[in-house]
Motif scaffolding. Structure first.
Motif, PDB file in Angstrom:
ATOM      1  N   TYR B  96       0.811  -1.226   0.000  1.00  0.00           N
ATOM      2  CA  TYR B  96       0.000   0.000   0.000  1.00  0.00           C
ATOM      3  C   TYR B  96       0.835   1.262   0.000  1.00  0.00           C
ATOM      4  O   TYR B  96       1.910   1.326   0.562  1.00  0.00           O
ATOM      5  CB  TYR B  96      -1.000  -0.001   1.158  1.00  0.00           C
ATOM      6  N   ASP B  97       0.276   2.272  -0.694  1.00  0.00           N
ATOM      7  CA  ASP B  97       0.876   3.608  -0.711  1.00  0.00           C
ATOM      8  C   ASP B  97       0.529   4.251   0.633  1.00  0.00           C
ATOM      9  O   ASP B  97      -0.612   4.178   1.085  1.00  0.00           O
ATOM     10  CB  ASP B  97       0.293   4.417  -1.879  1.00  0.00           C
ATOM     11  N   GLY B 154       4.914  -2.055 -10.596  1.00  0.00           N
ATOM     12  CA  GLY B 154       6.258  -2.621 -10.467  1.00  0.00           C
ATOM     13  C   GLY B 154       6.355  -3.436  -9.188  1.00  0.00           C
ATOM     14  O   GLY B 154       6.877  -4.564  -9.181  1.00  0.00           O
ATOM     15  N   ALA B 155       5.809  -2.877  -8.119  1.00  0.00           N
ATOM     16  CA  ALA B 155       5.826  -3.584  -6.831  1.00  0.00           C
ATOM     17  C   ALA B 155       5.041  -4.886  -6.925  1.00  0.00           C
ATOM     18  O   ALA B 155       5.483  -5.939  -6.460  1.00  0.00           O
ATOM     19  CB  ALA B 155       5.245  -2.676  -5.744  1.00  0.00           C
ATOM     20  N   VAL B 188      10.145   4.210 -13.560  1.00  0.00           N
ATOM     21  CA  VAL B 188       9.444   4.207 -12.268  1.00  0.00           C
ATOM     22  C   VAL B 188       8.910   2.812 -11.940  1.00  0.00           C
ATOM     23  O   VAL B 188       8.851   2.420 -10.769  1.00  0.00           O
ATOM     24  CB  VAL B 188       8.311   5.264 -12.182  1.00  0.00           C
ATOM     25  N   PHE B 189       8.546   2.057 -12.971  1.00  0.00           N
ATOM     26  CA  PHE B 189       8.118   0.672 -12.745  1.00  0.00           C
ATOM     27  C   PHE B 189       9.228  -0.070 -12.003  1.00  0.00           C
ATOM     28  O   PHE B 189       8.990  -0.770 -11.026  1.00  0.00           O
ATOM     29  CB  PHE B 189       7.819   0.002 -14.088  1.00  0.00           C
ATOM     30  N   TYR B 193       9.483  -2.120  -8.505  1.00  0.00           N
ATOM     31  CA  TYR B 193       9.897  -3.527  -8.579  1.00  0.00           C
ATOM     32  C   TYR B 193      11.075  -3.777  -7.631  1.00  0.00           C
ATOM     33  O   TYR B 193      11.046  -4.689  -6.796  1.00  0.00           O
ATOM     34  CB  TYR B 193      10.285  -3.841 -10.021  1.00  0.00           C
ATOM     35  N   ASN B 194      12.083  -2.903  -7.738  1.00  0.00           N
ATOM     36  CA  ASN B 194      13.282  -3.082  -6.910  1.00  0.00           C
ATOM     37  C   ASN B 194      12.988  -2.865  -5.431  1.00  0.00           C
ATOM     38  O   ASN B 194      13.565  -3.539  -4.574  1.00  0.00           O
ATOM     39  CB  ASN B 194      14.393  -2.146  -7.382  1.00  0.00           C
ATOM     40  N   ALA B 195      12.086  -1.928  -5.134  1.00  0.00           N
ATOM     41  CA  ALA B 195      11.763  -1.666  -3.731  1.00  0.00           C
ATOM     42  C   ALA B 195      11.268  -2.937  -3.045  1.00  0.00           C
ATOM     43  O   ALA B 195      11.687  -3.266  -1.930  1.00  0.00           O
ATOM     44  CB  ALA B 195      10.713  -0.559  -3.633  1.00  0.00           C
TER      45      ALA B 195
END
Lengths: 628, 202
Positions: B96-97, B154-155, B188-189, B193-195
């Motif tokens: 979640y944001d 991405g996440a 930004v994707f 994804y990396n996060a």
């Protein structure tokens, strides 16, 4: 994606896109619509590709004109599609009945999108009844793929029978997405000249032909590939589904682990019903559960078939174990299947609903609907309420359908007393206003939007003029069909295919029938409140056009002015205004700074209309460059 | 294989575009996908949700049954909680944001917006794994608050349950965007994804 010539390739498509693709694969020459959710996007998409694909797409002033235009195209053997929502289909009622009696030439398909649970409607009327009343064939797809496949099929069938065909879809189809395998795009067929003795007339001596066409449709439906059977052959427990019912049933049977115990007959051809096919399955069954959207349409006609063929069978559905109102969903279907199959509930649901441990956590706020930041309707209803209060009489405000229907809620100061269908305000107000000659003593105000004005208000206004009505009629002119997504209308000066067209002036039209007309800006709060007060006090029929473009449209072209609160001037809760800006005015851009105890502006949300600055009693709200 | 994802947020956050892109990428890969969108008259300011259902067997109904979401992707914290309560189960994962969007009732002062730490605590207590990702902040850093939806996709793509690689999502992006906008969306994707791959916000 909808125009790609890649037969066999599968794309993820929205149901509304599948209707567009289906129309292309069916080789349409003409498409028309008046926008209505959940299918409002369809004609816009057709309009964008019409030039490229060589056909004509039009936004019509209302659904009746839309369908009659299609009939015209059909006369020359052109293929046409008319897209409406359930209310629009009802608007077309007379045309459908007369048109069906006369029959058609080139294939003509009406797609009517129903909105079970009324996600974006005032009702959940069931379009299917129209097919019975008008004696026309009815189809309903169970998936996005079937939606695409059904449109060209319906066009072929329509042409073969020389009869218009109704395709009913629902919100979960229109706003759902699924894989769609593309078919071929056909070559455009030339038109057929209309001969001197060719006729397309709806007259009663054709009644028997009308019924014969329906019987031919029934024969075609007995073997249609849009009716499928899944699960146990010759099942004693039979489920019959229409439309979206099929997928919910298949999912729930799998979840319950009973997919091998029941048979599922999914029907895509709903009127006339394929009686032979249905009786074959009923003959093996002991009981039937009918799963369909909204009314017990299939359920009652299947019961009638069972009675006609003397099949003794129990039939369940919307009349008993499925709620009579609201849309189907996995929960409703699973509960009905359990009851139908006598499966006991072993445990409370893992989550959600009553008994769920998580449901007893934090109190979380609801998100209520409101007008957008800077919406002119907020100002219009604020002003109207002020003017009526000045009279010491809250008056009677009567309206119809548009974004402004939200005025019945907090967003519009609870400013509505009456709302029915499109165009209802003006004529209801005319009738009520006449009573002022007989002792009724309240000012009567009617309202409509600009698109609605052209849709159905014009005849009401003429009626009001002819009968010397005693009302103030307000046109909330925001230069847009805002609610459904800014489709062109006769006042906007453009067409579905992007061509310019001469704007029709609401003012000139009203004046041409002899109505006195005033124009004002709802953002001029003081002046316009005074004008409304004056007009309410005048006798007779008065028209006031409140001009201010929709904030969402204006934001695209107008430079945004900065609006802020001068914290030194805002007296916070000591002002005595009871937070007039955020609580009474209620624009999402007006927020409260709880730390400083004073008003604030949400700069991300605010569009800079500056109206809140005019109503702040402390003059604490500042607008870049000063007010106006 | 069946994966159920609820993508939820507020009208205007790009929820429907995001679920459409993810769904298209999965169809291109040969999966059976259905997406149900619930927004009705609430395009502006109301709650919006998409149900994304991915299967290698058959195309399912457009609505996920209560309690059967494998992943909840929320563009707003209270919406994460609202959806988790209905569609979640103890094995559900949540992304979640963390940026709140206040409803009208809160702005007017009639309702209260819960404290973020309380929301986080309730989410954590009712799911198997949660990621609190400041996607809007990350989007603003990247130069455009509107791309938060792509960061969230991405996440989502980084979750083990999702059978999709960044390159496959980029193909769906390329169907909708071109040039600089496409490049920015790809970038930004990858931040989203990396996060998740790095366990940020877990």
């Amino acid at each position: 994606m909808t125009t790609k010539n890649e037969p066999g390739k599968t794309y993820l498509m929205q149901g509304n896109e599948a209707i567009v693709r289906g129309a292309l694969e069916g080789g349409v020459h003409f498409a028309s619509s008046y926008p209505g959710s959940p299918s409002s996007q369809v004609l816009g998409m057709l309009g964008h590709i019409a030039e490229q694909m060589g056909f004509r797409a039009e936004w019509s002033t209302n659904e009746t004109t839309a369908l009659q235009s299609c009939m015209g195209a059909s006369f020359a053997n052109g293929r046409s599609i008319c897209i409406v929502k359930q209310n629009g289909l009802l608007v077309q009622s007379d045309t459908i009945h007369c048109g069906a009696l006369g029959g058609i030439k080139g294939g003509l398909v009406i797609v009517s999108s129903d909105d079970p649970d009324s996600h974006s409607s005032t009702n959940e009327f069931d379009s299917r009844h129209m097919a019975i009343s008008a004696n026309i064939p009815l189809l309903e797809p169970a998936s996005v793929q079937e939606t695409k496949d059904m449109i060209p099929y319906a066009l072929d069938l329509s042409e073969e029978l020389e009869q218009m065909v109704l395709v009913r879809v629902t919100t979960r189809i229109c706003h759902g997405r699924g894989g769609v395998e593309l078919g071929e795009l056909p070559e455009k067929r030339p038109f057929t000249p209309i001969g001197e003795w060719d006729r397309m007339v709806g007259i009663n001596w054709l009644h028997s032909f009308l019924l014969e066409k329906l019987e031919r449709a029934r024969e075609a439906f007995e073997v249609s590939e849009f009716n499928h059977y899944n699960g146990k052959p010759k099942a004693k427990n039979l489920i019959i589904t229409g439309g979206t019912g099929m997928k919910y049933v298949l999912d729930s049977l799998e979840d319950l682990g009973i997919e091998d115990e029941v048979g599922v007959l999914s029907l895509g051809t709903l009127w006339p019903l394929p009686e032979k096919l249905i009786t074959e399955h009923l003959a093996d069954a002991e009981k039937v559960l009918v799963v369909e959207e909204v009314d017990p349409f299939l359920e009652e006609h299947i019961a009638a078939i069972a009675g006609k063929y003397k099949i003794n069978i129990e039939i369940y559905g919307r009349n008993d174990i499925i709620p009579q109102i609201g849309e189907l969903n996995p929960e409703v279907v699973t509960k009905a299947l359990k009851e139908f199959m006598g499966i006991e509930d072993e445990k409370a649901p893992a989550c959600g609903g009553e008994g769920c441990p998580a449901a007893e956590g934090l109190a979380i706020p609801e998100r209520e609907l409101t007008f957008c930041a800077g919406c002119p309707h907020r100002a219009s209803f604020f002003i109207l309420k002020q003017a009526l209060r000045r009279e010491g009489n809250h008056g009677v405000v009567m309206g119809d359908i548009g974004c402004y229907t939200m005025a019945g809620q907090r967003a519009g100061q609870y400013g509505y007393h009456f709302m029915s269908c499109m165009g209802s305000g003006i004529s209801a107000a005319e009738g009520l206003g006449q009573l002022t000659n007989y002792g009724f003593d309240q000012p009567v105000v009617s309202l409509c939007g600009d698109s609605t004005f052209f849709h159905t208000v014009v005849p009401g206004l003429i009626n009001a003029k002819m009968n010397n009505a005693n009302i103030l009629h307000i046109v909330l002119d925001n230069s847009a069909t805002a609610m459904t997504g800014f489709q062109p209308h006769p006042g906007t000066g453009e067409t579905a295919m992007g061509y310019e067209t001469e704007k029709i002036s609401i003012k000139a039209l009203c004046e041409s029938i002899g109505c006195p007309v005033w124009e004002a800006d709802p953002f001029d709060v003081e002046e316009t409140t005074q004008l409304i007060t004056d007009l309410i006090r005048k006798d007779g029929l008065k028209v006031l056009i409140l001009l201010q473009p929709c904030a969402t449209l204006a934001a695209k072209t107008r430079a945004k002015k900065k609006v802020w609160v001068d914290a030194d001037k805002c007296r916070g809760d000591n002002c005595g205004c009871d937070r007039y800006c955020s609580r009474v005015w209620g624009c999402p851009g007006n927020i409260w700074d709880f730390e400083k105890d004073c008003a604030a502006i949400d700069e991300v949300v605010c569009v800079g209309c500056g109206v809140c600055a005019k109503i702040c009693p402390a003059k604490a709200i500042q607008v870049e460059g000063g007010e106006e | 294989m069946n994966t159920n994802v609820v993508i939820c947020g507020i009208g205007g956050q790009g929820n429907i575009l995001a679920s459409g892109l993810m769904g298209s990428a999965l169809v291109e890969k040969g999966y059976k996908v259905s997406v149900g969108e619930t927004y009705g008259a609430s395009q502006r300011g109301g709650s919006v949700m998409s149900h994304l259902r991915v299967s290698d067997e058959r195309e399912r109904g457009v609505l996920i049954p209560h309690g059967q979401a494998d992943i909840v992707v929320a563009f707003e914290p209270v919406e994460a909680l609202r959806i988790l309560r209905v569609y979640g189960n103890p094995d559900t994962k949540v992304i979640y944001d963390t940026r709140p969007a206040y409803p009208l009732g809160v702005l007017i002062g009639e309702d209260e917006y819960p404290a973020l730490e309380d929301i986080a605590a309730e989410i954590d207590a009712n799911c198997s794994e949660s990621y609190a990702l400041p996607a809007t902040e990350m989007a603003v850093e990247a130069g455009n608050a509107k791309v938060a939806n792509i960061i969230m996709m991405g996440a989502l793509a980084a979750m083990d349950e999702m059978p999709i690689e960044p390159e496959e999502f980029f193909m769906a992006l390329a169907q909708n965007f071109k040039g600089k906008v496409l490049e920015m969306n790809k970038e930004v994707f990858m931040t989203g994804y990396n996060a998740i791959k790095e366990g940020r916000g877990k």
